[in-house]
Design a protein around this motif. Structure first.
Motif, PDB file in Angstrom:
ATOM      1  N   VAL A  13       0.817  -1.226   0.000  1.00 24.80           N
ATOM      2  CA  VAL A  13       0.000   0.000   0.000  1.00 24.80           C
ATOM      3  C   VAL A  13       0.851   1.276   0.000  1.00 24.80           C
ATOM      4  O   VAL A  13       0.311   2.380  -0.061  1.00 24.80           O
ATOM      5  N   THR A  17       7.504   2.974   0.993  1.00 24.51           N
ATOM      6  CA  THR A  17       7.716   4.174   0.169  1.00 24.51           C
ATOM      7  C   THR A  17       7.509   5.429   1.015  1.00 24.51           C
ATOM      8  O   THR A  17       8.274   6.396   0.922  1.00 24.51           O
ATOM      9  N   ASN A 214       2.890   7.549  -9.257  1.00 21.34           N
ATOM     10  CA  ASN A 214       3.993   8.254  -9.911  1.00 21.34           C
ATOM     11  C   ASN A 214       5.101   7.261 -10.241  1.00 21.34           C
ATOM     12  O   ASN A 214       5.585   6.545  -9.359  1.00 21.34           O
ATOM     13  N   ALA A 218       7.944   4.499  -8.064  1.00 16.67           N
ATOM     14  CA  ALA A 218       8.081   3.048  -8.261  1.00 16.67           C
ATOM     15  C   ALA A 218       9.499   2.685  -8.700  1.00 16.67           C
ATOM     16  O   ALA A 218      10.000   1.616  -8.362  1.00 16.67           O
TER      17      ALA A 218
HETATM   18  N1  LIG Z   1       2.664   6.566  -5.266  1.00 20.11           N
HETATM   19  C1  LIG Z   1       3.195   5.502  -5.893  1.00 20.11           C
HETATM   20  N2  LIG Z   1       3.261   5.487  -7.254  1.00 20.11           N
HETATM   21  C2  LIG Z   1       3.778   4.406  -7.899  1.00 20.11           C
HETATM   22  N3  LIG Z   1       4.256   3.317  -7.297  1.00 20.11           N
HETATM   23  C3  LIG Z   1       4.227   3.272  -5.943  1.00 20.11           C
HETATM   24  C4  LIG Z   1       3.705   4.355  -5.169  1.00 20.11           C
HETATM   25  N4  LIG Z   1       3.803   4.019  -3.858  1.00 20.11           N
HETATM   26  C5  LIG Z   1       4.356   2.797  -3.815  1.00 20.11           C
HETATM   27  N5  LIG Z   1       4.622   2.345  -5.058  1.00 20.11           N
HETATM   28  C6  LIG Z   1       5.180   1.034  -5.434  1.00 20.11           C
HETATM   29  O1  LIG Z   1       4.270   0.032  -5.000  1.00 20.11           O
HETATM   30  C7  LIG Z   1       4.933  -1.083  -4.486  1.00 20.11           C
HETATM   31  C8  LIG Z   1       4.505  -1.296  -3.027  1.00 20.11           C
HETATM   32  O2  LIG Z   1       4.917  -0.167  -2.252  1.00 20.11           O
HETATM   33  P1  LIG Z   1       5.594  -0.341  -0.834  1.00 20.11           P
HETATM   34  O3  LIG Z   1       5.933   1.000  -0.345  1.00 20.11           O
HETATM   35  O4  LIG Z   1       6.711  -1.356  -0.912  1.00 20.11           O
HETATM   36  O5  LIG Z   1       4.380  -0.967  -0.030  1.00 20.11           O
HETATM   37  P2  LIG Z   1       4.325  -1.708   1.392  1.00 20.11           P
HETATM   38  O6  LIG Z   1       5.540  -1.305   2.159  1.00 20.11           O
HETATM   39  O7  LIG Z   1       3.044  -1.233   1.991  1.00 20.11           O
HETATM   40  O8  LIG Z   1       4.297  -3.178   1.109  1.00 20.11           O
HETATM   41  C9  LIG Z   1       6.426  -0.803  -4.620  1.00 20.11           C
HETATM   42  O9  LIG Z   1       6.878  -1.396  -5.811  1.00 20.11           O
HETATM   43  C10 LIG Z   1       6.486   0.713  -4.719  1.00 20.11           C
HETATM   44  O10 LIG Z   1       7.613   1.160  -5.440  1.00 20.11           O
END
Ligand SMILES: Nc1ncnc2c1ncn2[C@@H]1O[C@H](COP(=O)(O)OP(=O)(O)O)[C@@H](O)[C@H]1O
Ligand SMILES: [Mg+2]
Length: 250
Positions: A13, A17, A214, A218
């Motif tokens: 989610v 990030t 964005n 990613a």
């Molecule tokens: N705003 C965003 N736009 C595009 N991709 C995103 C965004 N936020 C997170 N991601 C991507 O989504 C995936 C999951 O995000 P992550 O931060 O690892 O989630 P979590 O820690 O909750 O499991 C990752 O590949 C990350 O790079």
């Protein structure tokens, strides 16, 4: 607000990030922030810290062997500090149980005089085990990212129920903010999730800023970079800078 824990009972989610880019934004302000990686997958550690190290040098030894935080804290570039995560932390639930003493251990340690004054960001895993409970008890604010989809919203509702159940223990309403992430205004579902969040959660507990979908956000982890280094002019950088202002003031 010194300790912020980023948590949702759903994976993917935007927890990591969000933790990564808030820590980076705080470091840009010269705040010497501390990132704590409580996810056994240790993605934050991989992005910030690079190579894998021994469990003994991670947060695992803090919980399993009572090693002081100062001994496992790594100094990183640009003033950031990291308490690394490790796959071994997945074993802590069966090793430690969930006594009050165990789930307040991180809070105790972060209250040490050496840690006073520095902002702390805790990245959690999606499970409500001993690590996430430690984060909930240690934090001044729980930040709950909700990627614009229904399962993420359900995960956030689970968090709300968990916090309600814990309220008699805290004897107060634990401060929380829901953050809409991966928002795409061209997708109808993004608008629907936003509406449902407004219906479900208190107005003052939903972040004013949202994080748009964005591509730079990613991409940046693949280069072990935060968004401010990787793409400082991206909408991702702008969104996280605005969120920092909203949460911490200017
Ligand atoms: N705003 C965003 N736009 C595009 N991709 C995103 C965004 N936020 C997170 N991601 C991507 O989504 C995936 C999951 O995000 P992550 O931060 O690892 O989630 P979590 O820690 O909750 O499991 C990752 O590949 C990350 O790079
Ligand atoms: Mg994560």
């Amino acid at each position: 607000m010194r300790v912020v824990a980023v948590f949702n009972q759903k994976g993917g989610v935007g927890k990591t990030t969000t933790a990564l880019n808030l820590v980076a934004a705080l470091a840009c302000r010269g705040a010497r922030p501390l990132a704590v990686d409580l996810d056994p997958q240790a993605h934050l550690t991989q992005i910030l810290g690079g190579e894998q190290r021994l469990a003994e040098e991670s947060v695992f030894s803090f919980f399993a062997r009572q090693r002081p935080l100062a001994e496992i804290t790594r100094d990183l570039d640009s003033g950031m500090r990291l308490i690394p995560g490790h796959l071994e932390t997945a074993k802590l639930d069966s090793m430690l149980g969930k006594s009050m003493q165990v789930i307040t251990r991180l809070r105790q340690a972060l209250q040490a005089p050496s840690e006073k004054g520095h902002p702390v960001l805790i990245d959690c895993c999606p499970l409500l085990g001993v690590l996430s409970l430690n984060a909930v008890f240690a934090c001044d604010l729980l930040l709950i990212p909700v990627s614009a989809d229904f399962l993420a919203l359900r995960g956030a509702q689970q968090v709300e129920r968990t916090l309600d159940a814990l309220e008699p223990v805290f004897k107060r309403r634990l401060p929380r903010r829901y953050l809409l992430t991966r928002y795409d205004r061209r997708r109808r579902m993004s608008g629907e999730i936003e509406e449902r969040m407004r219906a479900h959660f208190r107005a003052g507990e939903i972040c004013i800023n949202k994080i748009a979908e964005n591509v730079s956000l990613a991409e940046s982890p693949a280069y072990q970079q935060n968004i401010f280094d990787y793409a400082p002019r991206s909408t991702g950088a702008r969104d996280y800078a605005a969120l920092l202002e909203e949460l911490y003031g200017s």
